[in-house]
Design an enzyme around this catalytic site. Sequence first.
Site, PDB file in Angstrom:
ATOM      1  N   HIS A  90      -4.590   0.487  -5.199  1.00 21.54           N
ATOM      2  CA  HIS A  90      -5.593  -0.241  -4.428  1.00 21.54           C
ATOM      3  C   HIS A  90      -5.215  -1.712  -4.396  1.00 21.54           C
ATOM      4  O   HIS A  90      -4.665  -2.225  -5.368  1.00 21.54           O
ATOM      5  CB  HIS A  90      -6.985  -0.074  -5.064  1.00 21.54           C
ATOM      6  CG  HIS A  90      -8.080  -0.399  -4.125  1.00 21.54           C
ATOM      7  ND1 HIS A  90      -8.529  -1.677  -3.924  1.00 21.54           N
ATOM      8  CD2 HIS A  90      -8.806   0.395  -3.291  1.00 21.54           C
ATOM      9  CE1 HIS A  90      -9.485  -1.662  -3.020  1.00 21.54           C
ATOM     10  NE2 HIS A  90      -9.676  -0.424  -2.613  1.00 21.54           N
ATOM     11  N   ASP A 121     -10.626   7.630  -2.595  1.00 20.91           N
ATOM     12  CA  ASP A 121     -10.239   8.772  -1.765  1.00 20.91           C
ATOM     13  C   ASP A 121      -9.651   9.929  -2.554  1.00 20.91           C
ATOM     14  O   ASP A 121      -9.455  11.014  -2.012  1.00 20.91           O
ATOM     15  CB  ASP A 121      -9.195   8.331  -0.721  1.00 20.91           C
ATOM     16  CG  ASP A 121      -9.808   7.411   0.310  1.00 20.91           C
ATOM     17  OD1 ASP A 121     -10.981   7.636   0.633  1.00 20.91           O
ATOM     18  OD2 ASP A 121      -9.125   6.489   0.770  1.00 20.91           O
TER      19      ASP A 121
HETATM   20  N1  ACO Z   1       2.378   5.840  -5.008  1.00 25.99           N
HETATM   21  C1  ACO Z   1       3.523   5.323  -5.485  1.00 25.99           C
HETATM   22  N2  ACO Z   1       3.789   4.008  -5.567  1.00 25.99           N
HETATM   23  C2  ACO Z   1       2.825   3.155  -5.142  1.00 25.99           C
HETATM   24  C3  ACO Z   1       1.593   3.620  -4.648  1.00 25.99           C
HETATM   25  C4  ACO Z   1       1.381   5.013  -4.580  1.00 25.99           C
HETATM   26  N3  ACO Z   1       0.224   5.503  -4.107  1.00 25.99           N
HETATM   27  N4  ACO Z   1       0.825   2.562  -4.304  1.00 25.99           N
HETATM   28  C5  ACO Z   1       1.549   1.472  -4.570  1.00 25.99           C
HETATM   29  N5  ACO Z   1       2.756   1.821  -5.094  1.00 25.99           N
HETATM   30  C6  ACO Z   1       3.809   0.897  -5.577  1.00 25.99           C
HETATM   31  C7  ACO Z   1       4.534   0.247  -4.414  1.00 25.99           C
HETATM   32  O1  ACO Z   1       5.663   0.992  -4.011  1.00 25.99           O
HETATM   33  C8  ACO Z   1       4.905  -1.083  -5.017  1.00 25.99           C
HETATM   34  O2  ACO Z   1       5.992  -0.882  -5.871  1.00 25.99           O
HETATM   35  P1  ACO Z   1       7.123  -2.043  -6.056  1.00 25.99           P
HETATM   36  O3  ACO Z   1       6.416  -3.182  -6.698  1.00 25.99           O
HETATM   37  O4  ACO Z   1       8.168  -1.410  -6.916  1.00 25.99           O
HETATM   38  O5  ACO Z   1       7.617  -2.367  -4.680  1.00 25.99           O
HETATM   39  C9  ACO Z   1       3.704  -1.431  -5.892  1.00 25.99           C
HETATM   40  O6  ACO Z   1       3.162  -0.159  -6.274  1.00 25.99           O
HETATM   41  C10 ACO Z   1       2.636  -2.274  -5.204  1.00 25.99           C
HETATM   42  O7  ACO Z   1       2.227  -1.591  -4.019  1.00 25.99           O
HETATM   43  P2  ACO Z   1       1.909  -2.313  -2.636  1.00 25.99           P
HETATM   44  O8  ACO Z   1       2.076  -1.321  -1.527  1.00 25.99           O
HETATM   45  O9  ACO Z   1       2.688  -3.581  -2.549  1.00 25.99           O
HETATM   46  O10 ACO Z   1       0.393  -2.672  -2.855  1.00 25.99           O
HETATM   47  P3  ACO Z   1      -0.658  -3.007  -1.725  1.00 25.99           P
HETATM   48  O11 ACO Z   1      -1.763  -3.720  -2.389  1.00 25.99           O
HETATM   49  O12 ACO Z   1       0.005  -3.684  -0.559  1.00 25.99           O
HETATM   50  O13 ACO Z   1      -1.153  -1.579  -1.195  1.00 25.99           O
HETATM   51  C11 ACO Z   1      -2.283   0.491  -1.044  1.00 25.99           C
HETATM   52  C12 ACO Z   1      -2.298  -0.918  -1.641  1.00 25.99           C
HETATM   53  C13 ACO Z   1      -2.039   0.414   0.480  1.00 25.99           C
HETATM   54  C14 ACO Z   1      -3.665   1.124  -1.255  1.00 25.99           C
HETATM   55  C15 ACO Z   1      -1.173   1.334  -1.735  1.00 25.99           C
HETATM   56  O14 ACO Z   1      -1.443   1.434  -3.117  1.00 25.99           O
HETATM   57  C16 ACO Z   1      -1.027   2.732  -1.125  1.00 25.99           C
HETATM   58  O15 ACO Z   1      -0.315   2.896  -0.128  1.00 25.99           O
HETATM   59  N6  ACO Z   1      -1.727   3.770  -1.687  1.00 25.99           N
HETATM   60  C17 ACO Z   1      -1.705   5.102  -1.130  1.00 25.99           C
HETATM   61  C18 ACO Z   1      -2.666   5.178   0.059  1.00 25.99           C
HETATM   62  C19 ACO Z   1      -4.109   5.159  -0.348  1.00 25.99           C
HETATM   63  O16 ACO Z   1      -4.531   5.878  -1.256  1.00 25.99           O
HETATM   64  N7  ACO Z   1      -4.896   4.355   0.383  1.00 25.99           N
HETATM   65  C20 ACO Z   1      -6.357   4.272   0.162  1.00 25.99           C
HETATM   66  C21 ACO Z   1      -6.734   2.968  -0.465  1.00 25.99           C
HETATM   67  S1  ACO Z   1      -8.457   2.933  -0.806  1.00 25.99           S
HETATM   68  C22 ACO Z   1      -9.139   2.609   0.664  1.00 25.99           C
HETATM   69  O17 ACO Z   1      -8.622   1.976   1.514  1.00 25.99           O
HETATM   70  C23 ACO Z   1     -10.440   3.141   0.882  1.00 25.99           C
END
Ligand code: ACO
Length: 429
Positions: free
Chosen positions: A307, A364
């Site tokens: 998140h 979610d």
């Molecule tokens: N699985 C594996 N790795 C992940 C995940 C995941 N679900 N989420 C983040 N990471 C990793 C990224 O690859 C990144 O790694 P790095 O530092 O080695 O490059 C690090 O964790 C940070 O992730 P970001 O994508 O930079 O974080 P951001 O804050 O931009 O994104 C997000 C947050 C979009 C929710 C992300 O965690 C994600 O894509 N999750 C899966 C989708 C999801 O569940 N979305 C619902 C969110 S809740 C809502 O909107 C109601």
Amino acid sequence: MSETAKISIQGKEIELPLVIGTEKEVAINISDLRSSTGAITLDIGYKNSGATTSEITYLDGEKGILRHRGYAIEDLAENSSFIEVAYLLIHGELPNQTQLDEFDTNIRRHTLVNEDMKNIFEAWPTGSHPMGQLIAMISSLSSFYPESLDRENYESQKLLNIYRLLAKMPTICAMIFKKSLGHPIIYPQNKLDYVSNFLNMTFKHVTEDYEIDPVMVDALNKLLILHADHEQNCSTSTVRLVGSSHSNLYASVAAGVAALWGPLHGGANQEVIEMLELIKKDGGNVEKWVNKSKDKNDSFRLMGFGHRVYKNFDPRAKIIKKACDEMLNKLGVNDPTLEIAKKLEEKALGDEYFIERKLFPNVDFYSGILYRAMGFPVEMFTVLFALGRLPGWIAQCHEMREHKQPIGRPRQIYTGYPYRPFVKRSDRP
Ligand code: ACO
């Protein structure tokens, strides 16, 4: 402690005021930065930028705190109804009984949609995604209520538009579901409360009686409350940005629904179930999928994990996980994906990659299992999210108007070509 921040830019030092929030959150007010230095700030994805001050929702991602108008999400989910939380978000206070009755009655009065709206469905190909339909249906309300476009009477029309939108949203969502089945729609029954009415319009078959299950009503009330607002997330910021051009409420909310649809936001609830089904079909080896999600050469991510702001736990996910266990028991549903979800969560939470990056299950992760136990198909999951988020979008949009905020218009740093003289087609390589 100084209430200003000093910044030195290319030899020029300026002092900028701080803005301190109720919970001592600190922001640097950079409104005068460009006029006094020529510089702007760059924060791609707005990871560190506040777009507004707001009195609606407080969220502390490090501590896993979520409060609406000061009330903890745990207390609201336990003691309130969705319609009461909607009142709280929109009006700022918990209603007394008379206020709640009046609010509820006003919403019940507007549940019917114009019969011509049914014609819109005829144009869509069978199987088109419910979210695309929802965006179009909400936006089309502005055509059925053209007075909502009247900028001069924004104040006098405000409450009517709120009642109409809150009231028609469940009707529209249920119509979309019925149309996906090719079944006749079920009309709203205003003797029913908000959630019961929605369940009746969704699950009653025109040829049969339908008994509304209080377990389902409780579960859905809780789920909708947990989604009701989440301060300046992607869809809410979209609603505020669109509304800042003084677009009407229906168009602003339709834009929010479009933003919610994406799999990185509300669309994740559909993707979670699809992922759990995939893991189940693949033999249920959760370790393999956790490893896949860590592999930077693999585009797979653990859906429902991570998140932007929660870096400890998502309080909504905690409540939903508990509700999921209780409701599945009460409904007598045995869903093997729940077991896979729990194993996946356990594996990921003990993994260094997830610990280091502070990745936890979000709202979610478990909600889809509950929606499915209630009988909703996966394509409807994000529609349910939108139904829950509606009061938050409305409250945020109106707060932005009440604060008389200017049109939202970010700047940029241009990184393309400098000036180039035009080259005639015949002279181009
Ligand atoms: N699985 C594996 N790795 C992940 C995940 C995941 N679900 N989420 C983040 N990471 C990793 C990224 O690859 C990144 O790694 P790095 O530092 O080695 O490059 C690090 O964790 C940070 O992730 P970001 O994508 O930079 O974080 P951001 O804050 O931009 O994104 C997000 C947050 C979009 C929710 C992300 O965690 C994600 O894509 N999750 C899966 C989708 C999801 O569940 N979305 C619902 C969110 S809740 C809502 O909107 C109601």
